[in-house]
Design an enzyme around this catalytic site. Structure first.
Site, PDB file in Angstrom:
ATOM      1  N   CYS A  41       0.840  -1.213   0.000  1.00 44.82           N
ATOM      2  CA  CYS A  41       0.000   0.000   0.000  1.00 44.82           C
ATOM      3  C   CYS A  41       0.869   1.254   0.000  1.00 44.82           C
ATOM      4  O   CYS A  41       0.898   2.017  -0.958  1.00 44.82           O
ATOM      5  CB  CYS A  41      -0.886   0.028   1.237  1.00 44.82           C
TER       6      CYS A  41
HETATM    7  N1  SAJ Z   1       6.866   2.341   8.547  1.00 45.68           N
HETATM    8  C1  SAJ Z   1       7.926   3.109   9.019  1.00 45.68           C
HETATM    9  N2  SAJ Z   1       7.672   4.034   9.976  1.00 45.68           N
HETATM   10  C2  SAJ Z   1       6.418   4.232  10.487  1.00 45.68           C
HETATM   11  C3  SAJ Z   1       5.351   3.445   9.993  1.00 45.68           C
HETATM   12  C4  SAJ Z   1       5.602   2.503   9.031  1.00 45.68           C
HETATM   13  O1  SAJ Z   1       9.065   2.951   8.579  1.00 45.68           O
HETATM   14  O2  SAJ Z   1       6.256   5.082  11.365  1.00 45.68           O
HETATM   15  C5  SAJ Z   1       7.116   1.367   7.499  1.00 45.68           C
HETATM   16  C6  SAJ Z   1       6.781  -0.053   7.900  1.00 45.68           C
HETATM   17  O3  SAJ Z   1       7.886  -0.682   8.494  1.00 45.68           O
HETATM   18  C7  SAJ Z   1       6.429  -0.681   6.562  1.00 45.68           C
HETATM   19  C8  SAJ Z   1       5.811   0.464   5.778  1.00 45.68           C
HETATM   20  O4  SAJ Z   1       6.260   1.661   6.424  1.00 45.68           O
HETATM   21  O5  SAJ Z   1       7.585  -1.131   5.911  1.00 45.68           O
HETATM   22  C9  SAJ Z   1       4.293   0.451   5.758  1.00 45.68           C
HETATM   23  O6  SAJ Z   1       3.881   0.280   7.092  1.00 45.68           O
HETATM   24  P1  SAJ Z   1       2.329   0.593   7.563  1.00 45.68           P
HETATM   25  O7  SAJ Z   1       2.347   0.631   9.040  1.00 45.68           O
HETATM   26  O8  SAJ Z   1       1.790   1.733   6.844  1.00 45.68           O
HETATM   27  O9  SAJ Z   1       1.577  -0.753   7.212  1.00 45.68           O
HETATM   28  P2  SAJ Z   1       0.828  -1.207   5.897  1.00 45.68           P
HETATM   29  O10 SAJ Z   1       1.647  -1.083   4.683  1.00 45.68           O
HETATM   30  O11 SAJ Z   1       0.265  -2.537   6.224  1.00 45.68           O
HETATM   31  O12 SAJ Z   1      -0.332  -0.116   5.757  1.00 45.68           O
HETATM   32  C10 SAJ Z   1      -1.638  -0.475   6.034  1.00 45.68           C
HETATM   33  C11 SAJ Z   1      -2.464   0.565   5.316  1.00 45.68           C
HETATM   34  N3  SAJ Z   1      -3.842   0.150   5.283  1.00 45.68           N
HETATM   35  C12 SAJ Z   1      -4.556   0.352   4.152  1.00 45.68           C
HETATM   36  O13 SAJ Z   1      -4.078   0.841   3.148  1.00 45.68           O
HETATM   37  C13 SAJ Z   1      -5.959  -0.075   4.182  1.00 45.68           C
HETATM   38  C14 SAJ Z   1      -2.363   1.910   6.008  1.00 45.68           C
HETATM   39  O14 SAJ Z   1      -3.349   2.817   5.472  1.00 45.68           O
HETATM   40  C15 SAJ Z   1      -2.625   1.763   7.473  1.00 45.68           C
HETATM   41  O15 SAJ Z   1      -2.524   3.043   8.089  1.00 45.68           O
HETATM   42  C16 SAJ Z   1      -1.565   0.840   8.041  1.00 45.68           C
HETATM   43  O16 SAJ Z   1      -1.804  -0.455   7.438  1.00 45.68           O
HETATM   44  C17 SAJ Z   1      -1.686   0.744   9.541  1.00 45.68           C
HETATM   45  O17 SAJ Z   1      -1.991   1.784  10.149  1.00 45.68           O
HETATM   46  O18 SAJ Z   1      -1.410  -0.336  10.070  1.00 45.68           O
END
Ligand code: SAJ
Length: 440
Positions: free
Chosen positions: A275
């Site tokens: 995403c």
């Molecule tokens: N990440 C960082 N720093 C952060 C947060 C994330 O480096 O502060 C990295 C993570 O390690 C990962 C990537 O970013 O590699 C994405 O992480 P994510 O927490 O955004 O997780 P995702 O990719 O599973 O995002 C999903 C998304 N859900 C949908 O699109 C429906 C996102 O919108 C959500 O906000 C997220 O999950 C969530 O909050 O868990």
């Protein structure tokens, strides 16, 4: 009664037949939610293995219980097929197919186009179609409307109804699920939005109407672009703090004490998942057709994409400071998944970190309790997770923490390791002012 009134009544009476195209981590939970609301649901997917599992009443998605599937199949509320011709019997169709990026960085619309072409063969008066796949603003109107309506002399908003409703499934999350996460809904016309909302309100707790499909498409891109840019910001902050000799983790924790007007994000080795690194590029790609350069997205993407290289250079410098070269050293990478405590490796920065370490001449192994085997899609190499992690920790010249799974005992790892580079602050206080640990 008009076609619209008839369809809305069928939807409200749960007599409408529902089809979900694409039975992945979005489509299958949606099929279950509609089935449990009392709709008769048919899941359609070209993957015979998925259909075989569902027909046996078995789930293949961790967030979907097999008991729920079995109950619906047994109760005749859920069927599954690879045969798209079933769509001619359907009243309401939701399209939940992948929208990845090509290697060139352009949107890969092939799954939407394929689903649309199959559906087009079976379009009839009195249908409502909702696209859920994350995509660039304009997709629903520019791609689906002509193919599904105009080509069949069906007038949208009168004979049939078309809307966009972004998926908000976060795999593994238990507090916010398909049924209780508010759902944005935007129609091609007001009547389209009304019909699609009437359908989804029959199963999902909160449906938030917007005035157009474009507004719904854009709201989803804002959600994930917001995250990607803020992660890029803290990644750049980590780089600046290194220059300044300031602990970025301490700085972020301090800023996070502000009870309003701040939202905590943490730096890391890069951006993974299907995403966050991808959705914003659908928006910047679309804006190119207006000769508009989405600079925030481009810059954040550049910073995030460079983080694996930045981490490897920091490891190289740290080894050098200890009188060792990375070349010829044994390196153990902890964590292959793109984020903690899940088994998904898509776009994971770990793959880039491993590849870059190898290019520097290091002998690299990895461990991930959730991912026994990795295959680098573009560079083509394969690797198995080491089986005896602590043995590999002891033997490594450096342990690089890339994904901070909760299951790891970081104290034992630091005690056993010669040196640890921690790109996630997984070691926390243990890693602060510890000559065996360096943090991002
Ligand atoms: N990440 C960082 N720093 C952060 C947060 C994330 O480096 O502060 C990295 C993570 O390690 C990962 C990537 O970013 O590699 C994405 O992480 P994510 O927490 O955004 O997780 P995702 O990719 O599973 O995002 C999903 C998304 N859900 C949908 O699109 C429906 C996102 O919108 C959500 O906000 C997220 O999950 C969530 O909050 O868990």
């Amino acid at each position: 009664m008009t076609t619209k009134e008839t369809l809305i009544q069928k939807l409200k009476d749960k007599k409408a037949k529902v089809a979900i195209l694409g039975l992945g981590y979005v489509g299958l939970p949606l099929a279950v939610v509609f089935g449990q609301a009392g709709f008769h649901v048919t899941g359609v997917d070209p993957d015979k293995r998925k259909i075989a599992s569902l027909s046996k009443g078995e789930s293949y998605i961790p967030d979907v219980k097999t008991d729920d599937i079995a109950g619906l199949v047994k109760g005749g509320l859920l069927a599954a097929t690879t045969d798209f011709s079933i769509l001619k019997e359907m009243d309401a169709v939701s399209i939940c197919v992948p929208t990845p990026l090509r290697q060139t960085g352009d949107p890969d619309m092939s799954f939407i186009i394929s689903a649309m072409e199959e559906l087009s063969k079976h379009m009839h008066r009195g249908m409502v179609v909702v696209l859920e796949s994350t995509t660039y603003p304009g997709t629903t109107r520019e791609l689906l409307l002509p193919k599904l309506g105009t080509e069949h002399s069906l007038t949208v908003g009168e004979d049939w109804f078309l809307a966009f409703s972004p998926e908000r499934v976060d795999p593994g999350r238990e507090d916010w699920t398909t049924i209780n996460t508010p759902k944005v809904m935007g129609g091609i016309t007001e009547a389209c939005g009304e019909v699609a909302a009437a359908w989804y309100e029959g199963a999902i707790q909160t449906v938030h109407r917007v005035s157009s499909a474009e507004a719904a498409e854009m709201s989803k891109l804002l959600e994930n672009t917001f995250r990607m840019i803020n992660i890029g910001l803290v990644n750049e902050l980590a780089i600046m703090c290194e220059y300044l000799g300031v602990d970025v983790w301490e700085v972020i924790d301090a800023a996070a004490t502000k009870p309003f007007g701040f939202m905590k994000f943490t730096p890391g080795p890069g951006l993974g998942g299907h995403c966050i690194p991808i959705d914003p590029l659908y928006l910047s790609w679309k804006m190119k057709s207006f000769n508009y350069n989405a600079r925030f997205i481009e810059l954040a993407s550049e910073i995030n994409t460079n983080m694996p290289r930045y981490v490897v250079n920091r490891v190289l410098e740290a080894m050098n400071d200890r009188g060792k070269t990375l070349k010829g050293s044994k390196v153990l990478v902890l964590g292959a998944a793109y984020k903690p405590d899940i088994d998904d490796v898509r776009e994971s920065p770990s793959l880039d970190v491993i590849g870059l370490l190898q290019k520097k001449g290091a002998a690299v192994e990895y461990h991930d309790p959730y991912i026994p085997h990795i295959h680098h899609e573009y560079d083509g190499w394969h690797m198995d997770s080491v089986t005896d992690m602590m043995k590999s920790v002891k033997e490594a010249d450096v342990v690089v923490i890339v994904t901070n799974h909760r299951v790891y005992d970081y104290e034992a790892i630091v005690n056993a390791a010669k040196f640890v580079f921690d790109s996630r602050n997984a070691t926390g206080k243990l890693g602060k002012n510890n000559e065996k640990v360096e943090r991002l």
